[in-house]
Design an enzyme around this catalytic site. Structure first.
Site: not given
Ligand code: NAP
Length: 249
Positions: A17, A19, A150
């Site tokens: 995503g 990251g 959250y």
């Molecule tokens: P994502 O695609 O689910 O990616 C999450 C990443 O975090 C994955 O690489 C996952 O890999 C890693 N992760 C989860 N738990 C972990 C742990 N304990 N240690 C190390 N790595 C860990 O989500 P995303 O949408 O890109 O979200 C990234 C950030 O943006 C989050 O903080 C989220 O709250 C924020 N955000 C997202 C949105 C949205 O709409 N997408 C909106 C607002 C904020 P593993 O599971 O393999 O560990």
């Protein structure tokens, strides 16, 4: 010269995503990126995608021993860190009736507690002129049913940015939050058990977004690049909203 030429960046949750998009952009801009996540399969895929200017590691950001290992690897390979992106996070919905201590603790442990110790453990390697980007959420300033834990964790990150901007200023380190709106990444799947439920969720969100579409991870990478680089040299303690206007209008 590229925007991040010669810089060393570390990204938690850099395998998926937002990251992963940030990692791709930083590498394209000349940085060496250390990124990590828990799933080895995703770590391997990221390593393959990003090539020699990235080091992908298997590590859980909630485990101190894993973060110590990440820090040791960076110290041995590069010696310094210029940019930290604290991005790993999870979303789980729970109303006040269904919320459990386990849900609350899991959400706070990853989203609010882990970033503190990630920064604490990596800070000794940070250079003057460094930049810390905390990935928060537009939800830190909105009220959405079902997001007690959250949204509070994301408000905590907003607060850390203010405190650390003040605390780290004499080290020449800037700290800002990036607050995405609804971005089309795998995290949306974790909120919807079926494709139909995902579509209903997306449609609900679309009604609140002035730009009328979900954001793309690459758009968040653009914003992260701005905060991580000298382009934002006069910003610290700030919040950059990448939300299609959802939190603004
Ligand atoms: P994502 O695609 O689910 O990616 C999450 C990443 O975090 C994955 O690489 C996952 O890999 C890693 N992760 C989860 N738990 C972990 C742990 N304990 N240690 C190390 N790595 C860990 O989500 P995303 O949408 O890109 O979200 C990234 C950030 O943006 C989050 O903080 C989220 O709250 C924020 N955000 C997202 C949105 C949205 O709409 N997408 C909106 C607002 C904020 P593993 O599971 O393999 O560990």
């Amino acid at each position: 010269m590229s925007t991040l030429s010669g810089k060393v960046a570390v990204i938690s949750g850099g395998t998926s995503g937002i990251g992963l998009a940030i990692a791709q952009r930083f590498v394209a801009e000349g940085a060496h990126v250390f990124l990590f996540g828990r799933r080895q399969s995703e770590v391997n895929q990221a390593a393959e995608l990003l090539g020699p200017n990235a080091t992908a590691l298997q590590a859980d950001v909630t485990k101190f021993a894993d973060i110590d290992q990440v820090a040791a690897t960076i110290r041995a390979k590069k010696g310094v860190i210029d940019i930290i992106v604290s991005n790993a996070g999870l979303t789980e919905e729970a109303s006040i009736e269904t919320l459990t201590p386990a849900h609350f603790d899991k959400t706070f442990n990853l989203n609010a507690r882990a970033p503190v110790f990630l920064v604490q453990k990596l800070l000794p390697l940070m250079t003057r002129g460094g930049s810390i980007v905390l990935v928060s959420s537009a939800m830190h300033l909105k009220g959405f049913p079902g997001h007690t834990a959250y949204a509070a964790t994301k408000a905590a990150l907003r607060s850390y940015a203010r405190t650390w901007a003040a605390e780290f200023k004499d080290r020449g380190i800037r700290v800002n939050t990036l607050s995405p709106g609804v971005i089309d990444t795998p995290i949306l799947d974790s909120q919807a058990p079926t494709p139909e439920a995902r579509e209903a969720l997306v449609n609900m969100y679309l009604g609140m977004i002035p730009l009328g579409r979900l954001g793309r991870a690459e758009e968040m990478a653009n914003a992260a690049l701005f905060l991580a680089s000298d382009q934002s040299s006069y910003m610290t303690g700030s919040d950059l909203m990448g939300d299609g206007g959802a939190g603004q209008v």
